[in-house]
Design a protein around this motif. Structure first.
Motif, PDB file in Angstrom:
ATOM      1  N   VAL A   1       1.303  -1.378  -0.325  1.00  0.00           N
ATOM      2  CA  VAL A   1       0.288  -0.036   0.158  1.00  0.00           C
ATOM      3  C   VAL A   1       1.048   0.876  -0.052  1.00  0.00           C
ATOM      4  CG1 VAL A   1      -1.728   0.988   1.627  1.00  0.00           C
ATOM      5  CG2 VAL A   1      -1.950  -1.176   1.037  1.00  0.00           C
ATOM      6  N   ALA A   2       0.744   2.247  -0.849  1.00  0.00           N
ATOM      7  CA  ALA A   2       1.454   3.086  -0.882  1.00  0.00           C
ATOM      8  C   ALA A   2       0.654   4.443  -0.322  1.00  0.00           C
ATOM      9  CB  ALA A   2       1.984   3.519  -2.485  1.00  0.00           C
ATOM     10  N   ASP A   3       1.168   5.530  -0.383  1.00  0.00           N
ATOM     11  CA  ASP A   3       0.389   7.128   0.074  1.00  0.00           C
ATOM     12  C   ASP A   3       0.003   8.040  -1.503  1.00  0.00           C
ATOM     13  OD1 ASP A   3      -0.152   6.428   2.938  1.00  0.00           O
ATOM     14  OD2 ASP A   3       2.289   7.773   3.167  1.00  0.00           O
ATOM     15  N   SER A   4       1.261   7.655  -2.103  1.00  0.00           N
ATOM     16  CA  SER A   4       1.006   8.156  -3.420  1.00  0.00           C
ATOM     17  C   SER A   4       1.699   8.218  -4.836  1.00  0.00           C
ATOM     18  CB  SER A   4       2.016   9.848  -3.178  1.00  0.00           C
ATOM     19  OG  SER A   4       2.827  10.193  -3.026  1.00  0.00           O
ATOM     20  N   ALA A   5       1.615   8.383  -5.594  1.00  0.00           N
ATOM     21  CA  ALA A   5       2.525   7.571  -6.817  1.00  0.00           C
ATOM     22  C   ALA A   5       4.289   7.363  -6.980  1.00  0.00           C
ATOM     23  CB  ALA A   5       2.203   8.660  -7.860  1.00  0.00           C
TER      24      ALA A   5
ATOM     25  N   GLN B   1     -11.007  -3.917 -17.682  1.00  0.00           N
ATOM     26  CA  GLN B   1      -9.921  -4.113 -18.905  1.00  0.00           C
ATOM     27  C   GLN B   1      -9.994  -5.653 -18.454  1.00  0.00           C
ATOM     28  OE1 GLN B   1     -10.780  -1.303 -17.142  1.00  0.00           O
ATOM     29  NE2 GLN B   1      -9.393  -2.967 -15.802  1.00  0.00           N
ATOM     30  N   THR B   2      -9.425  -5.890 -19.636  1.00  0.00           N
ATOM     31  CA  THR B   2      -8.194  -7.391 -19.457  1.00  0.00           C
ATOM     32  C   THR B   2      -6.837  -7.745 -19.213  1.00  0.00           C
ATOM     33  OG1 THR B   2      -8.048  -7.680 -21.690  1.00  0.00           O
ATOM     34  CG2 THR B   2     -10.370  -8.321 -20.585  1.00  0.00           C
ATOM     35  N   ARG B   3      -6.386  -5.917 -19.754  1.00  0.00           N
ATOM     36  CA  ARG B   3      -4.718  -5.969 -19.272  1.00  0.00           C
ATOM     37  C   ARG B   3      -5.103  -4.559 -19.778  1.00  0.00           C
ATOM     38  NH1 ARG B   3      -3.198  -8.049 -24.651  1.00  0.00           N
ATOM     39  NH2 ARG B   3      -1.956  -5.765 -26.047  1.00  0.00           N
ATOM     40  N   MET B   4      -3.677  -4.445 -18.973  1.00  0.00           N
ATOM     41  CA  MET B   4      -2.519  -2.850 -19.187  1.00  0.00           C
ATOM     42  C   MET B   4      -1.699  -2.898 -19.494  1.00  0.00           C
ATOM     43  SD  MET B   4      -3.561   0.289 -16.550  1.00  0.00           S
ATOM     44  CE  MET B   4      -5.227   0.596 -16.521  1.00  0.00           C
ATOM     45  N   ASP B   5      -1.089  -2.293 -20.115  1.00  0.00           N
ATOM     46  CA  ASP B   5       0.335  -1.559 -21.134  1.00  0.00           C
ATOM     47  C   ASP B   5       0.905  -0.508 -19.790  1.00  0.00           C
ATOM     48  OD1 ASP B   5       0.604  -4.122 -22.103  1.00  0.00           O
ATOM     49  OD2 ASP B   5       0.771  -3.792 -24.224  1.00  0.00           O
ATOM     50  N   LEU B   6       1.944  -0.961 -18.788  1.00  0.00           N
ATOM     51  CA  LEU B   6       2.609   0.752 -18.118  1.00  0.00           C
ATOM     52  C   LEU B   6       4.070   0.621 -18.147  1.00  0.00           C
ATOM     53  CD1 LEU B   6      -0.012   0.808 -15.336  1.00  0.00           C
ATOM     54  CD2 LEU B   6      -0.503   2.293 -16.607  1.00  0.00           C
ATOM     55  N   LYS B   7       4.282   2.004 -18.182  1.00  0.00           N
ATOM     56  CA  LYS B   7       6.187   2.427 -17.452  1.00  0.00           C
ATOM     57  C   LYS B   7       6.142   1.669 -16.341  1.00  0.00           C
ATOM     58  CE  LYS B   7       7.365   4.976 -21.478  1.00  0.00           C
ATOM     59  NZ  LYS B   7       7.347   6.672 -22.092  1.00  0.00           N
ATOM     60  N   ILE B   8       6.520   1.194 -15.742  1.00  0.00           N
ATOM     61  CA  ILE B   8       7.484   0.437 -14.727  1.00  0.00           C
ATOM     62  C   ILE B   8       7.916   1.737 -14.271  1.00  0.00           C
ATOM     63  CG2 ILE B   8       8.596  -0.165 -13.217  1.00  0.00           C
ATOM     64  CD1 ILE B   8       9.505  -2.681 -14.949  1.00  0.00           C
TER      65      ILE B   8
ATOM     66  N   GLU C   1       4.958   3.970 -13.555  1.00  0.00           N
ATOM     67  CA  GLU C   1       3.918   5.023 -13.968  1.00  0.00           C
ATOM     68  C   GLU C   1       2.710   4.450 -12.964  1.00  0.00           C
ATOM     69  OE1 GLU C   1       1.219   5.630 -18.091  1.00  0.00           O
ATOM     70  OE2 GLU C   1       2.724   3.933 -18.101  1.00  0.00           O
ATOM     71  N   ASN C   2       1.201   5.114 -12.586  1.00  0.00           N
ATOM     72  CA  ASN C   2       0.554   5.285 -12.259  1.00  0.00           C
ATOM     73  C   ASN C   2      -0.782   4.761 -13.094  1.00  0.00           C
ATOM     74  OD1 ASN C   2      -1.218   5.082  -9.202  1.00  0.00           O
ATOM     75  ND2 ASN C   2      -2.008   6.888 -11.014  1.00  0.00           N
TER      76      ASN C   2
ATOM     77  N   PRO D   1     -12.696   1.490  -8.468  1.00  0.00           N
ATOM     78  CA  PRO D   1     -11.293   1.401  -8.879  1.00  0.00           C
ATOM     79  C   PRO D   1     -10.595   1.070  -8.693  1.00  0.00           C
ATOM     80  CG  PRO D   1     -11.903   3.787  -8.063  1.00  0.00           C
ATOM     81  CD  PRO D   1     -13.370   2.509  -8.081  1.00  0.00           C
ATOM     82  N   VAL D   2      -9.173   0.700  -8.639  1.00  0.00           N
ATOM     83  CA  VAL D   2      -8.008   0.023  -8.290  1.00  0.00           C
ATOM     84  C   VAL D   2      -7.062   1.332  -8.834  1.00  0.00           C
ATOM     85  CG1 VAL D   2      -7.289  -1.755  -9.318  1.00  0.00           C
ATOM     86  CG2 VAL D   2      -6.257  -1.477  -7.211  1.00  0.00           C
ATOM     87  N   SER D   3      -6.295   2.238  -8.071  1.00  0.00           N
ATOM     88  CA  SER D   3      -4.843   2.904  -8.476  1.00  0.00           C
ATOM     89  C   SER D   3      -3.562   2.162  -7.388  1.00  0.00           C
ATOM     90  CB  SER D   3      -5.018   4.166  -7.678  1.00  0.00           C
ATOM     91  OG  SER D   3      -3.916   5.071  -8.315  1.00  0.00           O
ATOM     92  N   PHE D   4      -2.117   1.996  -8.986  1.00  0.00           N
ATOM     93  CA  PHE D   4      -1.864   1.358  -8.284  1.00  0.00           C
ATOM     94  C   PHE D   4      -0.630   1.504  -9.428  1.00  0.00           C
ATOM     95  CE2 PHE D   4      -3.345  -0.564 -12.608  1.00  0.00           C
ATOM     96  CZ  PHE D   4      -2.823  -0.520 -12.920  1.00  0.00           C
ATOM     97  N   TYR D   5       0.830   1.351  -9.182  1.00  0.00           N
ATOM     98  CA  TYR D   5       1.889   1.832  -9.484  1.00  0.00           C
ATOM     99  C   TYR D   5       2.527   0.277  -9.771  1.00  0.00           C
ATOM    100  CZ  TYR D   5       4.383   3.182  -6.142  1.00  0.00           C
ATOM    101  OH  TYR D   5       4.885   4.121  -4.246  1.00  0.00           O
TER     102      TYR D   5
END
Length: 187
Positions: A44-48, A77-84, A86-87, A141-145
């Motif tokens: 669990v993180a407090d911020s991005a 959505q079934t998948r998401m491509d993100l930069k490591i 990135e939020n 929602p779920v916000s993550f990185y």
């Protein structure tokens, strides 16, 4: 003190110690998993993240409900491509298919398990119980990185595909449990 009395006292001591260790095992295991990411437990993180790498990680989304829970639950959505680093913001949909209010709580993990230490959630529906009225549909929602330190880990540095999985379980609403608890008699 006789030999039999010492033997009985030692056996009682062993039983009490084993009971205490069994009682402490679940909270200790939960703490251990949260700290180490063991078993795919996320952080669990407090911020991005402040650091974003030019490497991409693919996050896949999975949803399940325990047997007997009359909900439809799926990722939007079934998948998401993100930069490591990135939020990411993903949504899950839940529908109560029954004719009664139902409260559920989501358990979660990531696979491969080694990535759990580096998967950080900023905000998640899984942090709280969810009560859905009959026929109600919600988007959660779920916000993550993914923590950039992943690439430096000797055991997890190879990970570029992560599956975030949730399972909803029926739970007793906290307020209903409080209302049902016996009140202390005060004279």
């Amino acid at each position: 003190m006789t030999r039999e009395t010492r033997t009985v006292a030692a056996l009682v001591g062993v039983v009490v110690t084993m009971g205490a260790l069994a009682w402490a095992a679940v909270p200790f295991y939960n703490w251990f998993c949260r700290v180490t990411g063991f078993g795919g437990t996320t952080q669990v993180a407090d911020s991005a993240s402040e650091v974003v790498l030019d490497e991409v990680v693919r996050v896949r989304f999975d949803a399940n409900v325990e047997p007997g829970l009359d909900w439809t639950f799926r990722p939007m959505q079934t998948r998401m491509d993100l930069k490591i680093g990135e939020n990411g913001l993903a949504f899950y949909e839940a529908i109560n298919n029954s004719d009664e209010p139902i409260t559920g709580t989501a358990s979660y993990n990531v696979a491969p398990e080694v990535s759990g230490y580096y998967f950080d959630k900023i905000q998640c529906f899984c942090f709280n119980e969810q009560t859905l009225q009959p026929g109600e549909r919600v988007e959660m929602p779920v916000s993550f990185y993914v923590d950039p330190e992943l690439v430096n880990d000797r055991d997890a540095g190879w990970v570029r595909d992560i599956t975030l999985s949730y399972t909803f379980h029926r739970t007793e609403p906290k307020q209903a449990a409080l209302d049902a608890a016996p009140a202390d008699n005060v004279n």
